[in-house]
Design an enzyme around this catalytic site. Structure first.
Site, PDB file in Angstrom:
ATOM      1  CB  THR A 140      -0.941   0.031   1.237  1.00 35.62           C
ATOM      2  OG1 THR A 140      -0.156  -0.191   2.407  1.00 35.62           O
ATOM      3  CG2 THR A 140      -2.002  -1.039   1.135  1.00 35.62           C
ATOM      4  N   GLY A 141       2.171   1.125   0.040  1.00 40.49           N
ATOM      5  CA  GLY A 141       3.040   2.306   0.024  1.00 40.49           C
ATOM      6  C   GLY A 141       3.083   2.934  -1.369  1.00 40.49           C
ATOM      7  CE  LYS A 168      -3.168   1.051   5.215  1.00 44.39           C
ATOM      8  NZ  LYS A 168      -2.645   1.929   4.194  1.00 44.39           N
ATOM      9  CB  ILE A 199      12.877  -2.855  -4.537  1.00 48.49           C
ATOM     10  CG1 ILE A 199      12.235  -3.988  -5.344  1.00 48.49           C
ATOM     11  CG2 ILE A 199      13.082  -1.612  -5.395  1.00 48.49           C
ATOM     12  CD1 ILE A 199      13.052  -4.501  -6.485  1.00 48.49           C
ATOM     13  CB  THR A 200      14.101  -1.380   0.558  1.00 49.13           C
ATOM     14  OG1 THR A 200      12.714  -1.643   0.438  1.00 49.13           O
ATOM     15  CG2 THR A 200      14.338  -0.223   1.516  1.00 49.13           C
ATOM     16  CD  GLU A 201      18.451   3.972  -2.650  1.00 48.10           C
ATOM     17  OE1 GLU A 201      19.678   4.142  -2.672  1.00 48.10           O
ATOM     18  OE2 GLU A 201      17.668   4.504  -3.453  1.00 48.10           O
ATOM     19  CE1 TYR A 233      16.075  -1.173 -15.099  1.00 46.09           C
ATOM     20  CE2 TYR A 233      15.482   1.152 -15.123  1.00 46.09           C
ATOM     21  CZ  TYR A 233      15.532  -0.063 -14.473  1.00 46.09           C
ATOM     22  OH  TYR A 233      15.017  -0.159 -13.212  1.00 46.09           O
ATOM     23  CD  GLU A 269      28.206  -0.487  -9.763  1.00 47.47           C
ATOM     24  OE1 GLU A 269      27.455  -0.110 -10.667  1.00 47.47           O
ATOM     25  OE2 GLU A 269      27.955  -0.292  -8.568  1.00 47.47           O
ATOM     26  CG  HIS A 310      25.420   1.595  -6.901  1.00 46.99           C
ATOM     27  ND1 HIS A 310      25.668   0.945  -8.085  1.00 46.99           N
ATOM     28  CD2 HIS A 310      24.144   2.024  -6.974  1.00 46.99           C
ATOM     29  CE1 HIS A 310      24.582   0.967  -8.825  1.00 46.99           C
ATOM     30  NE2 HIS A 310      23.640   1.618  -8.181  1.00 46.99           N
TER      31      HIS A 310
END
Lengths: 292, 379
Positions: A17-18, A43, A97-99, A160, A210, A248
């Protein structure tokens, strides 16, 4: 076929829901990913967009829906526990996914996951997509094409860029995976190389690395001993100054170690065709006998 | 985030490690007063975030308080690798019988903290690792149990023969690991760890690097950030959520994503130019971020052309386009700009830009070549 995610992936979204979680859940559903559950504490019982049931805990979500994969979009201060919760709930794969996860926390997360046999992709990564089957993360689906090139990368948008060149030239992908730019990550180049080598749908592999650390050098050593499929590679950061963190957390040249030149030399020595620039990916794959 | 030596010393002292007295001064008079208080010979050490302070003349020994004041006057305000010295540490000159190295880092390969020691202290440990790796001893730490007493003893026996010193060093290692944990460090080292002529083990110089991802939950550590020791444009960028590192070239780069930002710099170089900076506007872009980015890039007088390279994923191309238009509404850009964007909301972005009189490209190589050419023509 593909690696790590496919048609059988049943996904639970932690933080559905974020702001980011809801946006990308819609994108994943639109792409065709089986999103079977969401989790937001407090929720439980509600429904996301009238289609996806929301639970208070990952354990409930797994018990009710049979979710086998989790994706973590929750804010960084909750993300470490979100990963541990998913592992405790028994999912086989977690994509974070969170950093911003503290690296000392990651040193405790990794043995916890190893004890439970859970695979983690990330943190701080764009996720994974097996074109035409399932997208778990934020890689734009429309730039991908079904095919037989496996792509693995420490970066997001640079990935990408490479995928875009492949797709525009008719070279589809089996799976594209962003492993993340942090110093400690759950799935590394070697894990992906091993899986791509074993995957029947993958005919060639693109490795995008990298500066910082020695993962690319280790990957090169692995390729020369264990990978028979053609591999092409790129290393970002030839112009990066030493001692500075290039965005990074893991992209930093320490003293004289972790430079792009060192990594490109390791690739070259392992028989990996090295790109000078991302646009060369198609030409190099063709040289390796990969058909468009 | 790197801590200054004086800050690292304070953390080690708080953890119980024996560290000589010492105080920080920002003016020559203060240096003199501290030297008088300490009595005897002192060292005056520049507090800047870079190595090689000694070679640059930023570390000086003084026999008297008057001499310390003179050194203070020379060192305060001097430039070391482009950084101005704002503070000096004044500490008693130690008598040294032996020098060792003790440090703890997060090791990427084993994904654990590792305690490292070497009897070859007082020099750059990377040099020791490269030239005489047999002089470095390591113990991997299970983060769930911490550095175990027997591990610390094992390492300490590589440094000293005297059992009393071995025990002192082992205790110091456990305290160092605790300080490393408490600060949320990615690196904590004592170099050198000395023995004095009367046999005491003492930490003479300390270095702590804190994991930026720890700062949110450790406000006390975050408060140690010394923005006066940083490039003001880097500080402004960080406060806006941008990642910016100035370089020496003349093509100003604005990119989304760290990997693509590096690849863009590399491509500038590939086509014969030099990047003026690394700048990553991050994932979820907002027009405000782009406005700040442009402001930072154009504030650099070396910049002769500006290059935007955006591959929209989370970042929406129209956000970037609106940011460029907003930033240039008041004052027209005095340098040429090349904009490449593709991906999410590309068409909306092209519309916005075209209306405002900008050209939008979709190919990265083409954009970089143009930016390099424009910078060369303007130089």
């Amino acid at each position: 076929m593909s690696i790590f995610v496919d048609k059988n992936t049943k996904l639970v979204v932690q933080g559905i829901t974020g702001r980011d979680g809801s946006f990308h859940t819609r994108q994943m559903i639109e792409y065709g990913t089986q999103v079977v559950a969401g989790v937001t504490p407090g929720k439980g019982g509600q429904t996301f967009d009238d289609t996806v049931p929301i639970f208070n805990t990952v354990a409930q979500a797994v018990a009710e829906t049979g979710a086998n994969t989790s994706i973590v979009y929750v804010p960084s201060r909750f993300a470490v526990d979100a990963v541990l919760e998913a592992a405790d709930a028994g999912v086989a794969l977690i994509v974070c996914i969170t950093e911003g996860l503290p690296v000392q926390d990651m040193t405790r997360v990794m043995p916890f996951l190893a004890e439970r046999g859970t695979r983690l992709i990330g943190p701080n990564c764009p996720g994974i997509i097996s074109p035409g089957q399932s997208k778990v993360g934020i890689i734009p689906g429309q730039i991908c094409l079904e095919g037989n090139v496996g792509v693995v990368s420490r970066s997001g948008t640079l990935t990408y860029e490479v995928i875009h060149h492949l797709t525009r030239n008719g070279m589809g992908q089996s799976t594209c995976i962003g492993i993340g730019g942090d110093p400690i990550i759950g799935t590394n180049f070697i894990d992906c190389l091993e899986a791509f080598e074993a995957d029947g749908a993958t005919e060639a592999i693109v490795v995008i690395g990298e500066i910082g650390g020695t993962d690319e050098q280790n990957a090169a050593a692995y390729v020369s001993e264990h990978v028979n499929k053609p591999v092409v590679g790129f290393i970002a950061g030839r112009t990066a100054p030493p001692g500075r963190r290039m965005g990074h957390a893991g992209a930093i040249i320490s003293g004289s170690s972790g430079t792009a030149d060192e990594k490109m030399a390791a690739f070259d020595a392992a028989g990996i065709a090295v790109m000078e620039r991302p646009a060369e990916v198609v030409a190099l794959l063709k040289e390796q006998g990969v058909a468009a | 985030m790197n801590l200054h030596e004086y800050q690292a010393r304070a953390l080690l002292k708080a953890a119980g490690i024996p560290v000589p007295d010492g105080e920080v001064a920002t003016a020559p008079n203060e240096v003199e007063a501290i030297a008088k208080r300490l009595g005897g010979a002192v060292v005056v050490k520049a507090q800047v975030h870079t190595g090689g302070r000694g070679k640059a003349g930023g570390v000086k020994l003084a026999k008297t308080a008057a001499e310390a004041k003179r050194h203070g006057a020379a060192i305060l305000g001097m430039q070391i690798k482009g950084l101005t010295v704002e503070k000096v540490l004044v500490a008693p000159a130690a008598e040294i019988a032996s020098e060792s190295y003790v440090g703890v880092i997060v090791d990427r390969a084993s994904q654990r903290p590792v305690m490292m020691v070497s009897p070859a202290g007082g020099v750059d440990i990377e040099e020791v690792a490269a030239k005489t790796p047999e002089k470095i001893f390591k113990a991997p730490i299970d983060p769930r149990y911490g550095l175990l007493p027997h591990q610390a003893m094992e390492l300490a026996f590589e440094l000293y023969d005297d059992v009393k010193q071995v025990r002192q060093a082992a205790t110091i290692m456990q305290q160092l690991y605790q300080a490393f944990r408490d600060a949320g460090a990615s690196l904590a080292e004592i170099n050198p760890l000395i023995t004095t002529p009367d046999g005491e083990v003492v930490a003479l110089d300390a270095k702590i690097g804190v994991d930026d991802n720890e700062l949110e939950r450790r406000p006390d550590v975050a408060a140690l950030r010394d923005t006066s020791a940083e490039d003001p444009s880097e500080v402004e960028a960080r406060e806006m959520g941008l990642s910016y590192i100035p370089l020496d070239g003349n093509v100003g780069c604005c990119v989304n994503g760290a990997g693509l930002a590096m690849a863009t710099m590399d491509l500038v170089k590939y086509y014969g130019g030099e990047p003026a900076n690394f700048l990553d506007i991050g994932g979820s872009s907002s027009p405000e971020k782009v406005v700040t980015a442009l402001k930072i890039i154009t504030a650099d007088p070396k910049v002769k052309s500006i290059l935007f390279n955006i591959f929209g994923g989370i970042t929406r191309c129209d956000d970037v386009a609106n940011g460029i238009v907003t930033a240039t509404k008041g004052a027209k850009l005095d340098r040429p700009i090349v904009i490449r964007l593709t991906g999410t909301n590309e068409e909306l972005a092209v519309n916005v830009l075209t209306k405002a009189g900008f050209e939008a490209l979709t190919d990265m190589d083409e954009a970089v070549q143009q930016a390099v050419k424009l910078a060369r023509e303007a130089a």
